[in-house]
Write a protein that holds these residues in place. Structure first.
Motif, short mmCIF file in Angstrom:
data_model
loop_
_atom_site.label_atom_id
_atom_site.label_comp_id
_atom_site.label_asym_id
_atom_site.label_seq_id
_atom_site.Cartn_x
_atom_site.Cartn_y
_atom_site.Cartn_z
N SER A 1 2.57 -9.77 -20.74
CA SER A 1 1.60 -9.74 -22.05
C SER A 1 1.40 -11.00 -22.40
O SER A 1 2.21 -11.91 -22.66
CB SER A 1 2.24 -8.69 -23.11
OG SER A 1 3.61 -9.24 -23.25
N THR B 1 3.71 -3.12 -20.21
CA THR B 1 2.87 -4.01 -19.79
C THR B 1 3.86 -5.02 -19.25
O THR B 1 4.82 -5.73 -19.64
CB THR B 1 2.12 -4.97 -20.73
OG1 THR B 1 1.26 -4.00 -21.48
CG2 THR B 1 0.99 -5.81 -20.11
N GLY C 1 -1.24 -12.16 -16.59
CA GLY C 1 -1.43 -11.33 -17.98
C GLY C 1 -2.82 -11.20 -18.25
O GLY C 1 -3.60 -11.54 -17.22
#
Lengths: 116, 116
Positions: free
Chosen positions: B5, B2, B108
């Motif tokens: 995050s 990711t 995010g």
């Protein structure tokens, strides 16, 4: 005092047709405009941007138009696909750099639904 | 892997408690942000940090304190939580812009904070 407004809370379009999302702003000092797309339970994802010195920017199926005199921008999606169904946010950046850099002002979003 | 995050994704707590939300980005960006999305769905910037230095600090209560231990992390600590703090908090990052350009922000997935 909301400087960026998206007056249509929702838009429904048939697959294959054009989706037009609108955004109005009040601050003439904005120098960059961006469109973000957001799926539920995810963060906004950048789609396309335009500088205030241009009136059009195109990227694949997405085109953003800027009308500075009217303080209006729009996002065109052609052809619309069911996967485009999401919330679309318009955002504007205040020019001048320094502490203004990256200070995005967002509209409240428009929910786009594309029907198969 | 990711890009940006946040932890936790959901946070339910009682009024008066102190809580933290963590954010990490692996994009190599040097600017990070915190946004709050309120009940009316507006995304509003709270803070931004560039290379661990506070750049943007909007009119946010002193109970909110961002901390950037390094340029890949920007945490948000909230003291004495109030009902009105209930919202979705988004972290974002971007490269530092160069003169004449603007770099989009990467978000995010958000942290939904509920204060009871």
């Amino acid at each position: 005092d909301q400087q960026v407004k998206q007056n249509s809370p929702s838009l429904s379009v048939q697959e294959g047709r054009i989706s037009i999302l609108n955004c109005d702003y009040t601050n003439s000092m904005f120098d960059y405009f961006l469109w973000y797309k957001k799926y539920p339970a995810e963060g906004p994802t950048f789609l396309i941007s335009i500088s205030s010195i241009k009136d059009k920017n195109e990227d694949g199926r997405f085109t953003v138009f800027l009308n500075k005199s009217a303080k209006h921008l729009s996002l065109h999606i052609v052809p619309s696909q069911p996967g485009d169904s999401a919330v679309y946010f318009c955002a504007a950046n205040l020019g001048g750099g320094g502490t203004s850099y990256g200070k995005l002002t967002f509209g409240q979003g428009t929910i786009l639904t594309v029907h198969p | 892997d990711t890009a940006v995050s946040q932890t936790p994704k959901y946070l339910v707590t009682q009024m008066g408690n102190d809580k933290s939300i963590k954010c990490e980005q692996n994009l190599g960006h040097d600017t990070m942000y915190w946004y709050k999305q309120d009940s009316k769905k507006f995304l509003k910037i709270m803070f931004s940090y560039n290379n661990k230095e506070l750049i943007i600090n909007e009119t946010v209560p002193n109970r909110f304190s961002p901390k950037s231990p390094d340029k890949a992390h920007l945490n948000l600590h909230i003291n004495s939580l109030e009902l009105g703090d209930s919202a979705v908090y988004f972290c974002a990052s971007s490269p530092t812009g160069t003169s004449g350009g603007f770099n989009e922000q990467y978000f995010g997935p958000g942290t939904r904070l509920t204060v009871t």
